[in-house]
Motif scaffolding. Structure first.
Motif, PDB file in Angstrom:
ATOM      1  N   GLY A 197       0.819  -1.199   0.000  1.00 59.48           N
ATOM      2  CA  GLY A 197       0.000   0.000   0.000  1.00 59.48           C
ATOM      3  C   GLY A 197       0.856   1.254   0.000  1.00 59.48           C
ATOM      4  N   LEU A 198       0.200   2.373   0.056  1.00 56.90           N
ATOM      5  CA  LEU A 198       0.909   3.643   0.037  1.00 56.90           C
ATOM      6  C   LEU A 198       1.322   4.046   1.441  1.00 56.90           C
ATOM      7  N   GLU A 199       2.545   4.560   1.530  1.00 55.74           N
ATOM      8  CA  GLU A 199       3.073   5.060   2.798  1.00 55.74           C
ATOM      9  C   GLU A 199       3.119   6.575   2.739  1.00 55.74           C
ATOM     10  N   PHE A 200       2.559   7.243   3.716  1.00 57.01           N
ATOM     11  CA  PHE A 200       2.614   8.696   3.780  1.00 57.01           C
ATOM     12  C   PHE A 200       4.041   9.144   4.058  1.00 57.01           C
ATOM     13  N   LEU A 201       4.477  10.179   3.350  1.00 58.28           N
ATOM     14  CA  LEU A 201       5.808  10.730   3.571  1.00 58.28           C
ATOM     15  C   LEU A 201       5.745  12.116   4.189  1.00 58.28           C
ATOM     16  N   ILE A 202       5.064  13.057   3.516  1.00 55.82           N
ATOM     17  CA  ILE A 202       5.078  14.440   3.968  1.00 55.82           C
ATOM     18  C   ILE A 202       3.838  15.155   3.453  1.00 55.82           C
ATOM     19  N   TYR A 203       3.410  16.174   4.181  1.00 54.83           N
ATOM     20  CA  TYR A 203       2.190  16.927   3.872  1.00 54.83           C
ATOM     21  C   TYR A 203       2.469  18.419   3.986  1.00 54.83           C
ATOM     22  N   PHE A 204       2.029  19.169   2.994  1.00 53.25           N
ATOM     23  CA  PHE A 204       2.114  20.615   3.004  1.00 53.25           C
ATOM     24  C   PHE A 204       0.685  21.182   2.965  1.00 53.25           C
ATOM     25  N   GLN A 238      -7.042  -4.281   5.050  1.00 55.35           N
ATOM     26  CA  GLN A 238      -7.849  -4.899   4.009  1.00 55.35           C
ATOM     27  C   GLN A 238      -7.676  -6.406   4.114  1.00 55.35           C
ATOM     28  N   LEU A 239      -8.773  -7.099   4.224  1.00 52.52           N
ATOM     29  CA  LEU A 239      -8.743  -8.553   4.377  1.00 52.52           C
ATOM     30  C   LEU A 239      -8.739  -9.203   3.009  1.00 52.52           C
ATOM     31  N   GLY A 240      -7.654  -9.901   2.706  1.00 53.18           N
ATOM     32  CA  GLY A 240      -7.538 -10.567   1.410  1.00 53.18           C
ATOM     33  C   GLY A 240      -6.740  -9.732   0.445  1.00 53.18           C
ATOM     34  N   ALA A 253      -8.593   3.628   2.333  1.00 52.77           N
ATOM     35  CA  ALA A 253      -7.740   4.595   3.018  1.00 52.77           C
ATOM     36  C   ALA A 253      -8.565   5.382   4.019  1.00 52.77           C
ATOM     37  N   GLY A 254      -7.919   5.789   5.090  1.00 52.01           N
ATOM     38  CA  GLY A 254      -8.607   6.539   6.128  1.00 52.01           C
ATOM     39  C   GLY A 254      -7.862   7.796   6.518  1.00 52.01           C
ATOM     40  N   GLY A 255      -8.610   8.845   6.793  1.00 46.82           N
ATOM     41  CA  GLY A 255      -8.073  10.073   7.368  1.00 46.82           C
ATOM     42  C   GLY A 255      -8.656  10.200   8.756  1.00 46.82           C
ATOM     43  N   THR A 267      -3.785  17.195  10.088  1.00 46.18           N
ATOM     44  CA  THR A 267      -3.368  16.932   8.716  1.00 46.18           C
ATOM     45  C   THR A 267      -4.416  16.062   8.046  1.00 46.18           C
ATOM     46  N   GLY A 268      -4.426  16.077   6.730  1.00 46.36           N
ATOM     47  CA  GLY A 268      -5.343  15.236   5.984  1.00 46.36           C
ATOM     48  C   GLY A 268      -4.668  14.012   5.435  1.00 46.36           C
ATOM     49  N   LYS A 269      -3.510  13.634   6.006  1.00 46.12           N
ATOM     50  CA  LYS A 269      -2.796  12.495   5.438  1.00 46.12           C
ATOM     51  C   LYS A 269      -3.666  11.250   5.546  1.00 46.12           C
ATOM     52  N   LEU A 270      -3.544  10.398   4.573  1.00 40.81           N
ATOM     53  CA  LEU A 270      -4.313   9.171   4.535  1.00 40.81           C
ATOM     54  C   LEU A 270      -3.449   7.983   4.944  1.00 40.81           C
ATOM     55  N   ILE A 271      -4.066   7.072   5.662  1.00 37.24           N
ATOM     56  CA  ILE A 271      -3.440   5.794   5.974  1.00 37.24           C
ATOM     57  C   ILE A 271      -4.097   4.764   5.074  1.00 37.24           C
ATOM     58  N   PHE A 272      -3.277   4.076   4.291  1.00 39.57           N
ATOM     59  CA  PHE A 272      -3.783   3.141   3.294  1.00 39.57           C
ATOM     60  C   PHE A 272      -3.692   1.703   3.790  1.00 39.57           C
ATOM     61  N   GLY A 273      -4.660   0.900   3.360  1.00 39.82           N
ATOM     62  CA  GLY A 273      -4.536  -0.536   3.507  1.00 39.82           C
ATOM     63  C   GLY A 273      -3.546  -1.075   2.497  1.00 39.82           C
ATOM     64  N   GLN A 274      -3.271  -2.365   2.578  1.00 33.50           N
ATOM     65  CA  GLN A 274      -2.249  -2.975   1.734  1.00 33.50           C
ATOM     66  C   GLN A 274      -2.707  -3.220   0.304  1.00 33.50           C
TER      67      GLN A 274
END
Lengths: 113, 115
Positions: free
Chosen positions: A42-49, B6-8, B92-94, B100-107
């Motif tokens: 999946g995607l890994e967060f790096l940095i936010y502006f 994410q399962l599977g 993905a979740g915020g 911040t609005g960074k998102l954490i993603f499932g695999q």
């Protein structure tokens, strides 16, 4: 209108070299994000502006990684002394403001030999 | 700490069959939740998003997802799979931490559609 653009689309470099990746966000988007996507992951967060606020650098994996953004325009992600584990697709996203939909660019595929 | 699971990693369905891709989150604060799709050699495209207005969210291409707080889930469904749905799907979740609005993603889950 134009979407998020990134350059280069592909970059092959030798271990130990520095690389610079560029992101052009959608005009008017105040928030800009960098993510890393390793193969099969999946995607890994790096940095936010966000506007002129201090960036959230909490996702940068080491001090070899840095990023800049001037105002609400272009951002550059720099990786110094690249290592093979830096090989990944680096994705940039922008949004009108935090928690709005993030629009992603096509990514830069970085390969470190 | 917040997380998205994410399962599977791979789901295979026949064309015309129901698609169900599972996503669970862990958070002590109300989440913003998203499903993105990534077609081969293309960037991520938003399918749908949950931002607390309605628990059943309809997205593009016939997909929908239901937010269930009691189950901390946000599963993605489509009644009838089409060959063109074959792609990788990311939940993905915020979570509102640190403003911040960074998102954490499932695999990610790779959806295969068989003829």
């Amino acid at each position: 209108g134009a979407g998020v653009s990134q350059s280069p689309s592909n970059k092959v470099t030798e271990k130990g070299k520095d690389v610079e990746l560029r992101c052009d966000p959608i005009s008017g988007h105040t928030a800009l994000y960098w993510y890393r996507q390793r193969l099969g992951q999946g995607l890994e967060f790096l940095i936010y502006f966000q506007g002129n606020s201090a960036p959230d650098k909490s996702g940068l994996p080491s001090d070899r990684f840095s990023a800049e953004r001037t105002g609400e325009s272009v951002s550059t992600l720099t990786i110094q002394r690249t290592q093979q584990e830096d090989s990944a697709v680096y994705l940039c996203a922008s949004s009108y403001r935090q928690y709005n939909e993030q629009f992603f660019g096509p990514g830069t595929r970085l390969t470190v030999l | 700490a917040q997380s998205v699971t994410q399962l599977g990693s791979h789901v295979s369905v026949s064309e015309g069959a129901l698609v169900l891709l599972r996503c669970n989150y862990s958070s002590s604060v109300p989440p913003y939740l998203f499903w993105y799709v990534q077609y081969p050699n293309q960037g991520l495209q938003l399918l749908l998003k949950y931002t607390s207005a309605a628990t059943l969210v309809k997205g593009i291409n016939g997909f929908e997802a239901e937010f269930k707080k009691s189950e901390t889930s946000f599963h993605l469904t489509k009644p009838s799979a089409h060959m063109s749905d074959a792609a990788e799907y990311f939940c993905a979740g915020g979570f509102g931490s640190s403003n911040t609005g960074k998102l954490i993603f499932g695999q990610g889950t790779t959806l295969q559609v068989k003829p």
